[in-house]
Write an enzyme that holds these catalytic residues in place. Structure first.
Site, short mmCIF file in Angstrom:
data_model
loop_
_atom_site.label_atom_id
_atom_site.label_comp_id
_atom_site.label_asym_id
_atom_site.label_seq_id
_atom_site.Cartn_x
_atom_site.Cartn_y
_atom_site.Cartn_z
N GLY A 195 15.21 4.01 -4.09
CA GLY A 195 14.19 5.02 -4.33
C GLY A 195 13.08 4.87 -3.31
O GLY A 195 12.92 3.80 -2.71
N GLY A 196 12.32 5.94 -3.10
CA GLY A 196 11.26 5.87 -2.11
C GLY A 196 11.81 5.47 -0.75
O GLY A 196 12.80 6.03 -0.27
N ASP A 197 11.19 4.47 -0.13
CA ASP A 197 11.66 4.01 1.19
C ASP A 197 12.31 2.63 1.09
O ASP A 197 12.31 1.86 2.05
CB ASP A 197 10.49 3.97 2.18
CG ASP A 197 9.36 3.05 1.72
OD1 ASP A 197 9.32 2.71 0.54
OD2 ASP A 197 8.53 2.68 2.57
N GLU A 198 12.88 2.32 -0.08
CA GLU A 198 13.50 1.02 -0.31
C GLU A 198 15.03 1.13 -0.25
O GLU A 198 15.63 1.93 -0.98
CB GLU A 198 13.10 0.47 -1.67
CG GLU A 198 11.63 0.12 -1.80
CD GLU A 198 11.31 -0.43 -3.17
OE1 GLU A 198 10.85 -1.58 -3.24
OE2 GLU A 198 11.52 0.28 -4.17
N LEU A 234 10.70 0.42 4.58
CA LEU A 234 10.21 1.00 5.82
C LEU A 234 8.71 0.75 5.96
O LEU A 234 7.96 0.85 4.98
CB LEU A 234 10.47 2.51 5.83
CG LEU A 234 11.94 2.95 5.75
CD1 LEU A 234 12.04 4.46 5.89
CD2 LEU A 234 12.77 2.26 6.82
#
Length: 265
Positions: free
Chosen positions: A170-173, A120
């Site tokens: 994880g995160g925005d991945e 993102l």
């Protein structure tokens, strides 16, 4: 428990199922068995079989214990180990397993597959300005949007559809594994549809947000490498998209790998 179909043993005395002295081998066998009679079909139980000599011959003592709670706990642990708790999507561990299987199918069937990494754009800004709760809600929205988008793409695809796996690393991945495609044109079509779907405004709290993403794509077995190298190539392509202004997609190419190698050297 003993290798027979349920219909083959129903109605028979338990002693008929074992040779003399054989029951002890099964005395600690658990799981897989199903209760009959009053209990609900499909309910997991633990069975403990013990053979003993009685006054009128050999007997087998069968103890049955409800294993539903333990089965539920095992299922929850499996869910935690393989799925992202925020979006419900496969996590990094399950993604690697699914990717390995998809690569094997592509090689065996001679049908290309595409691996996509989606990151993102400016997600950190959402967390910093609106808070982590808003960031989590946005990630859930993205997961649902991607799921709906891929379902729509699959419904109009040729030859029975394009099997796919959507994961959150994880995160925005996020990652997409798209199988059974003809080539890069199909992958580009999916990537365009994903970017279009993400571009629809979404209401997060009192804010209306427009999401964009950068996508990297590798084709296998056109890019005939091992799993970790394929992941690295896709990641490199994703960063190329970010460097080209975001909200776009890029394919991995050997010149990209050569440029990175040169910088490292």
């Amino acid at each position: 428990l003993i290798g027979d179909e349920p219909t083959a043993v129903e109605g028979r005395h338990v002693c008929e199922l074992f040779e003399q002295g054989q029951a002890e081998r099964f005395s600690l066998h658990t799981g897989g068995a199903m209760t009959r009679g009053r209990a609900a079909p499909g309910r997991p139980v633990d069975l403990h079989l013990t053979e003993y000599d009685g006054s009128n011959g050999a007997h087998v003592l069968v103890r049955v214990r409800d294993a539903s709670e333990r089965a539920d706990t095992q299922e929850r642990l499996k869910q935690l180990a393989n799925y992202d708790s925020l979006t419900g999507l496969p996590n990094r561990s399950l993604f690697r397993d699914r990717l390995s299987q998809a690569m094997a199918r592509a090689k065996r069937q001679g049908r290309p597959m595409a691996l996509m990494f989606l990151d993102l754009d400016r997600f950190k800004q959402v967390n910093d300005e609106l808070g982590h709760e808003a960031g989590d809600r946005l990630l859930q929205h993205v997961g649902k949007t991607l799921t709906d988008c891929l379902r729509a793409v699959d419904s109009v695809a040729r030859d029975g559809g394009m099997p796919h796996t959507l994961s959150r690393l994880g995160g925005d991945e996020f990652t997409l594994i798209i199988e059974n495609i003809d080539g890069a044109e199909d992958a580009a079509h999916v990537a365009s549809r994903v970017l279009e779907a993400l571009g629809e405004p979404v209401q997060i709290g009192e804010e209306e947000l427009v999401v964009s993403a950068s996508i990297g794509i590798s084709m296998y077995p056109i890019d005939d490498v091992d799993l970790d190298t394929l992941i690295r190539h896709t990641d490199m392509a994703m960063y190329r998209s970010k460097s080209h202004g975001r909200a776009t997609y890029s394919f991995f190419s050997e010149d990209l790998s050569a440029a990175v190698t040169a910088r490292v050297s």
